[in-house]
Design a protein around this motif. Structure first.
Motif, PDB file in Angstrom:
ATOM      1  N   ALA A 156       0.892  -1.112   0.120  1.00  0.00           N
ATOM      2  CA  ALA A 156       0.115  -0.009   0.018  1.00  0.00           C
ATOM      3  C   ALA A 156       0.854   1.255   0.086  1.00  0.00           C
ATOM      4  O   ALA A 156       0.475   2.201  -0.763  1.00  0.00           O
ATOM      5  CB  ALA A 156      -1.090  -0.117   1.175  1.00  0.00           C
ATOM      6  N   ARG A 157       1.991   1.350   0.889  1.00  0.00           N
ATOM      7  CA  ARG A 157       2.814   2.550   0.919  1.00  0.00           C
ATOM      8  C   ARG A 157       3.751   2.568  -0.422  1.00  0.00           C
ATOM      9  O   ARG A 157       4.043   3.807  -0.807  1.00  0.00           O
ATOM     10  CB  ARG A 157       3.638   2.415   1.980  1.00  0.00           C
ATOM     11  N   PHE A 158       4.040   1.380  -1.018  1.00  0.00           N
ATOM     12  CA  PHE A 158       4.943   1.481  -2.051  1.00  0.00           C
ATOM     13  C   PHE A 158       4.178   1.964  -3.261  1.00  0.00           C
ATOM     14  O   PHE A 158       4.639   2.856  -4.085  1.00  0.00           O
ATOM     15  CB  PHE A 158       5.317  -0.159  -2.598  1.00  0.00           C
ATOM     16  N   ALA A 175      15.400   2.704  -5.039  1.00  0.00           N
ATOM     17  CA  ALA A 175      14.104   2.737  -4.262  1.00  0.00           C
ATOM     18  C   ALA A 175      13.926   3.242  -2.794  1.00  0.00           C
ATOM     19  O   ALA A 175      13.355   4.128  -2.578  1.00  0.00           O
ATOM     20  CB  ALA A 175      13.325   1.204  -4.208  1.00  0.00           C
ATOM     21  N   ALA A 176      15.406   2.844  -2.175  1.00  0.00           N
ATOM     22  CA  ALA A 176      15.497   3.635  -0.775  1.00  0.00           C
ATOM     23  C   ALA A 176      15.510   5.101  -0.800  1.00  0.00           C
ATOM     24  O   ALA A 176      15.013   5.730  -0.067  1.00  0.00           O
ATOM     25  CB  ALA A 176      16.712   2.974  -0.302  1.00  0.00           C
ATOM     26  N   GLU A 177      16.138   5.655  -1.940  1.00  0.00           N
ATOM     27  CA  GLU A 177      16.325   6.949  -2.041  1.00  0.00           C
ATOM     28  C   GLU A 177      15.126   7.695  -2.430  1.00  0.00           C
ATOM     29  O   GLU A 177      14.606   8.696  -1.906  1.00  0.00           O
ATOM     30  CB  GLU A 177      17.441   7.132  -3.201  1.00  0.00           C
ATOM     31  N   ALA A 178      14.299   7.028  -3.416  1.00  0.00           N
ATOM     32  CA  ALA A 178      13.080   7.447  -3.831  1.00  0.00           C
ATOM     33  C   ALA A 178      12.071   7.426  -2.552  1.00  0.00           C
ATOM     34  O   ALA A 178      11.256   8.476  -2.703  1.00  0.00           O
ATOM     35  CB  ALA A 178      12.367   6.552  -4.945  1.00  0.00           C
ATOM     36  N   TYR A 187      11.475   5.141   5.834  1.00  0.00           N
ATOM     37  CA  TYR A 187      12.566   4.141   5.131  1.00  0.00           C
ATOM     38  C   TYR A 187      12.368   3.120   4.526  1.00  0.00           C
ATOM     39  O   TYR A 187      11.362   2.297   5.218  1.00  0.00           O
ATOM     40  CB  TYR A 187      13.549   4.032   6.329  1.00  0.00           C
ATOM     41  N   ILE A 188      12.673   2.516   3.613  1.00  0.00           N
ATOM     42  CA  ILE A 188      12.519   1.301   2.953  1.00  0.00           C
ATOM     43  C   ILE A 188      12.786   0.004   3.774  1.00  0.00           C
ATOM     44  O   ILE A 188      11.855  -0.699   3.600  1.00  0.00           O
ATOM     45  CB  ILE A 188      13.247   1.341   1.622  1.00  0.00           C
ATOM     46  N   THR A 189      13.867   0.165   4.459  1.00  0.00           N
ATOM     47  CA  THR A 189      13.832  -1.030   5.642  1.00  0.00           C
ATOM     48  C   THR A 189      14.720  -0.451   6.640  1.00  0.00           C
ATOM     49  O   THR A 189      15.178   0.468   6.728  1.00  0.00           O
ATOM     50  CB  THR A 189      14.461  -2.118   4.515  1.00  0.00           C
ATOM     51  N   THR A 190      15.293  -1.604   7.508  1.00  0.00           N
ATOM     52  CA  THR A 190      16.046  -1.299   8.743  1.00  0.00           C
ATOM     53  C   THR A 190      17.236  -2.228   8.486  1.00  0.00           C
ATOM     54  O   THR A 190      17.235  -3.533   7.842  1.00  0.00           O
ATOM     55  CB  THR A 190      15.356  -1.977   9.718  1.00  0.00           C
ATOM     56  N   ASN A 261       6.000   3.775   8.342  1.00  0.00           N
ATOM     57  CA  ASN A 261       7.269   4.315   8.069  1.00  0.00           C
ATOM     58  C   ASN A 261       8.549   3.354   7.989  1.00  0.00           C
ATOM     59  O   ASN A 261       9.723   3.913   7.474  1.00  0.00           O
ATOM     60  CB  ASN A 261       7.693   5.372   9.130  1.00  0.00           C
ATOM     61  N   ILE A 262       8.459   2.044   8.026  1.00  0.00           N
ATOM     62  CA  ILE A 262       9.243   1.011   7.705  1.00  0.00           C
ATOM     63  C   ILE A 262       8.412   0.326   6.568  1.00  0.00           C
ATOM     64  O   ILE A 262       7.480  -0.338   6.825  1.00  0.00           O
ATOM     65  CB  ILE A 262       9.710   0.322   8.721  1.00  0.00           C
ATOM     66  N   LEU A 263       8.996   0.143   5.332  1.00  0.00           N
ATOM     67  CA  LEU A 263       8.228  -0.338   4.021  1.00  0.00           C
ATOM     68  C   LEU A 263       8.532  -1.454   3.795  1.00  0.00           C
ATOM     69  O   LEU A 263       7.902  -2.242   2.851  1.00  0.00           O
ATOM     70  CB  LEU A 263       8.466   0.752   3.009  1.00  0.00           C
ATOM     71  N   SER A 264       9.438  -2.299   4.583  1.00  0.00           N
ATOM     72  CA  SER A 264       9.909  -3.539   3.863  1.00  0.00           C
ATOM     73  C   SER A 264      10.856  -4.314   4.748  1.00  0.00           C
ATOM     74  O   SER A 264      11.416  -3.637   5.694  1.00  0.00           O
ATOM     75  CB  SER A 264      10.573  -3.565   2.432  1.00  0.00           C
ATOM     76  N   TRP A 265      10.940  -5.644   4.582  1.00  0.00           N
ATOM     77  CA  TRP A 265      11.647  -6.371   5.627  1.00  0.00           C
ATOM     78  C   TRP A 265      12.369  -7.515   4.724  1.00  0.00           C
ATOM     79  O   TRP A 265      11.656  -8.430   4.478  1.00  0.00           O
ATOM     80  CB  TRP A 265      11.075  -7.038   6.740  1.00  0.00           C
ATOM     81  N   PRO A 266      13.521  -7.489   4.040  1.00  0.00           N
ATOM     82  CA  PRO A 266      14.146  -8.550   3.495  1.00  0.00           C
ATOM     83  C   PRO A 266      14.650  -9.562   4.509  1.00  0.00           C
ATOM     84  O   PRO A 266      15.534  -9.537   5.277  1.00  0.00           O
ATOM     85  CB  PRO A 266      15.275  -8.103   2.786  1.00  0.00           C
ATOM     86  N   ALA A 267      14.084 -10.808   4.535  1.00  0.00           N
ATOM     87  CA  ALA A 267      14.103 -11.933   5.539  1.00  0.00           C
ATOM     88  C   ALA A 267      13.536 -13.123   5.056  1.00  0.00           C
ATOM     89  O   ALA A 267      12.942 -13.275   4.164  1.00  0.00           O
ATOM     90  CB  ALA A 267      13.463 -11.253   6.974  1.00  0.00           C
TER      91      ALA A 267
END
Length: 436
Positions: A156-158, A175-178, A187-190, A261-267
Motif C-alpha cells: 500500500a505504501r509502495f 528505491a530507498a532513495e525514492a 525508510y525502505i527498510t532497517t 514508516n518502515i516499508l519492507s523487511w528482507p528476511a
C-alpha cells in the motif's frame, strides 16, 4: 559444507561445551526403549507451536512407536543442552536442530549418520534444502521447515509513493532513495546490526562462504570480497540516511512499522507472521516478492532460518527414530499441520500443499503468495557452509556490528573483528584453521 566434516569430530568444541556444561539437560535418561507390550518409546526435543500437534498425529497413527515431546528451548539453548546430554549418553532419540548449528552437533558427536535409513526420502526435497542436513555425502538429519529469504513489503505504501518493487539490490538502493525523498519520515527498510543470520544470508547470496573445511583443515573468511561488498552496500545506505540502522522489534520499531514508516523487511518467509504479530491491523497492505538479486538474472537465495531433525548418538532405537524424523519431514499429514501452525514445510510435497492454502493473514489478498514462495524455495543455494562455532561467531558479529553502527565506524571492519574472534576460538579449541 565441503569434504570430511567428521575428520574434526574428535576435536572439542570448547565454547559450546562450556556453555553446555552450565545448561540443565532437562531430560534424565532420554535414550528411549521398548515397553512391555512391544511398543518402542522415543524421546523428542523440539520447540515451536507445531511440534505438539505433529507428535500427537504421529502417536495416533503409529501405535507401535510412541513419541514423548519435550520443549527444551530453541536455537543455541537447545543445542547446548543436547551437547551436555549426549556427553552423559542421555540425549533424546530425536532433536530439532537449526541448520546453521548442525555442523557443531556433528563435530560434537551429537548427530548420527542416518544415511542408511533416510536415503530414500532425498527426492522429497529440493537439492538446496536437502543439502542443509547432508555433509560429505552422508545424511545427519531430515529437514522439517525452511526459511529462504524473500522481500516482505508494504504494498500500500509502495503504491502510494509510486515505488516499483525492486528486483536487484541496485534497484533497491534507488528505491530507498525514492522512498526517503517522497516521505522524509519513511525508510525502505532497517539495517539491524544484531541480525547475524540475516547478514549471513545476504553475504551467502553474494557468494560468501564464511567457513569451509577440507580433510579436517578449516578456513574462515568473514571479510572476504563478497561479504565486504555486502557490508559496503549497507554502509552506503546508512551513510545517506536511506535505511534505519537500529534493532528490530523494539517498541520504537514496532511503532514506526505501524505508522507506515518502515516499508519492507528482507528476511525469511517467516517474516509475514512476525509482522502480523506486531502490526495485525495492517493486514491487506502487505505483500511478498522474491528477494532482490545481487547479480541480475541469478535468483538464488540463502536461508534465514530452518531446521532439521537429527537422530542423536544416545538413541538405542536409531531406525525407529529415523522413521519418525522422515515422517515428520515428508508425510502429507505432517506438512498439513506445519502449514496450519505457520511453518513453511521443507518438503516439496509440503510446499505443493501450501498452494491449496490461504495466503498468510498479513497479505490475504495475495493469491500467488504460495506460488512465489515455492519458486523461491526451489532456488536456494546448495552446499552452504556453516562452521563448528556459529554461536561464537554470532555473538562476536552482534558486538562488532552494534559498535560499528553506534560509533560510526565501517561495517567492513566489524567483519574483520568477527573473523579474528572466530579464528582465535577455533585455534584455541584445537582446530587446524587458516584464513582466506
Amino acid at each position: 559444507m565441503r569434504k570430511n566434516l567428521m575428520a574434526g569430530a574428535t576435536v572439542a568444541l570448547a565454547a559450546l561445551l562450556l556453555s553446555a556444561c552450565a545448561a540443565d539437560d532437562g531430560a534424565g535418561d532420554a535414550s528411549g526403549g521398548s515397553d512391555d507390550g512391544g511398543v518402542t518409546t522415543l524421546e523428542y526435543w523440539a520447540w515451536g507451536t507445531a511440534q505438539k500437534p505433529l507428535v500427537d498425529e504421529w502417536n495416533r497413527t503409529h501405535p507401535d512407536i510412541q513419541v514423548k515431546h519435550t520443549d527444551a528451548g530453541g536455537g543455541s539453548d537447545s543445542s547446548a543442552k543436547l551437547v551436555t546430554a549426549a556427553r552423559a549418553d542421555s540425549a533424546p532419540d530425536v532433536a530439532l536442530v537449526e541448520y546453521n548449528t548442525l555442523p557443531a552437533m556433528i563435530v560434537a558427536g551429537v548427530a548420527s549418520d542416518i544415511t542408511e535409513y533416510v536415503s530414500d526420502v532425498e527426492g522429497d526435497f529440493a537439492p538446496g534444502v536437502w543439502s542443509q542436513s547432508t555433509f560429505d555425502g552422508a545424511s545427519y538429519g531430515v529437514p522439517q521447515d525452511a526459511g529462504p529469504q524473500a522481500l516482505t513489503y508494504n504494498k500500500a505504501r509502495f503504491d502510494e509513493l509510486g515505488i516499483e518493487v525492486p528486483t536487484t539490490w541496485a534497484e533497491f538502493a534507488d528505491a530507498a532513495e525514492a522512498v526517503h525523498e517522497a516521505d522524509p519520515d519513511a525508510y525502505i527498510t532497517t539495517f539491524a546490526p544484531a541480525e547475524f543470520g540475516g547478514f549471513a544470508a545476504f553475504a551467502q547470496q553474494a557468494g560468501a562462504e564464511w567457513w569451509t573445511v577440507d580433510g579436517g583443515d578449516w578456513t574462515v573468511g568473514f571479510d572476504d570480497p563478497a561479504s565486504v561488498e555486502v557490508a559496503d552496500y549497507w554502509q552506503d545506505l546508512i551513510d545517506r540516511d536511506l535505511v534505519l540502522a537500529e534493532p528490530l522489534l523494539t517498541p520504537e520499531w514496532n511503532a514506526s512499522l505501524n505508522d507506515g514508516n518502515i516499508l519492507s523487511w528482507p528476511a525469511g518467509l517467516w517474516a509475514a507472521g512476525v509482522i502480523n504479530g506486531v502490526a495485525g491491523d495492517m493486514a491487506g497492505d502487505w505483500a511478498m516478492a522474491p528477494l532482490p538479486q545481487w547479480t541480475e538474472g541469478d535468483p538464488a537465495v540463502a536461508f534465514q532460518g530452518g531446521s532439521a531433525m537429527v537422530v542423536t548418538s544416545s538413541s538405542k532405537n536409531a531406525e525407529a527414530a529415523a522413521e519418525f524424523a522422515a515422517w515428520m519431514g515428508t508425510a502429507e499429514e505432517s506438512a498439513s499441520i506445519q502449514i496450519k501452525e505457520g511453518q513453511y514445510p521443507a518438503s516439496l510435497l509440503g510446499q505443493e500443499l501450501t498452494l491449496e492454502s490461504d495466503p498468510p493473514a498479513l497479505m490475504p489478498q495475495q493469491d500467488d503468495y504460495w506460488e512465489i514462495a515455492a519458486e523461491i524455495a526451489g532456488t536456494t543455494i546448495p552446499d552452504l557452509s556453516w562452521g563448528p562455532n556459529v554461536n561464537v561467531a554470532s555473538s562476536a558479529f552482534q558486538d562488532a556490528m552494534s559498535a560499528a553502527v553506534t560509533d560510526g565506524t565501517p561495517l567492513r571492519d566489524a567483519l574483520t573483528a568477527t573473523e579474528d574472534v572466530v579464528f582465535d576460538d577455533m585455534e584455541t579449541s584445537g582446530f587446524t584453521v587458516t584464513r582466506k
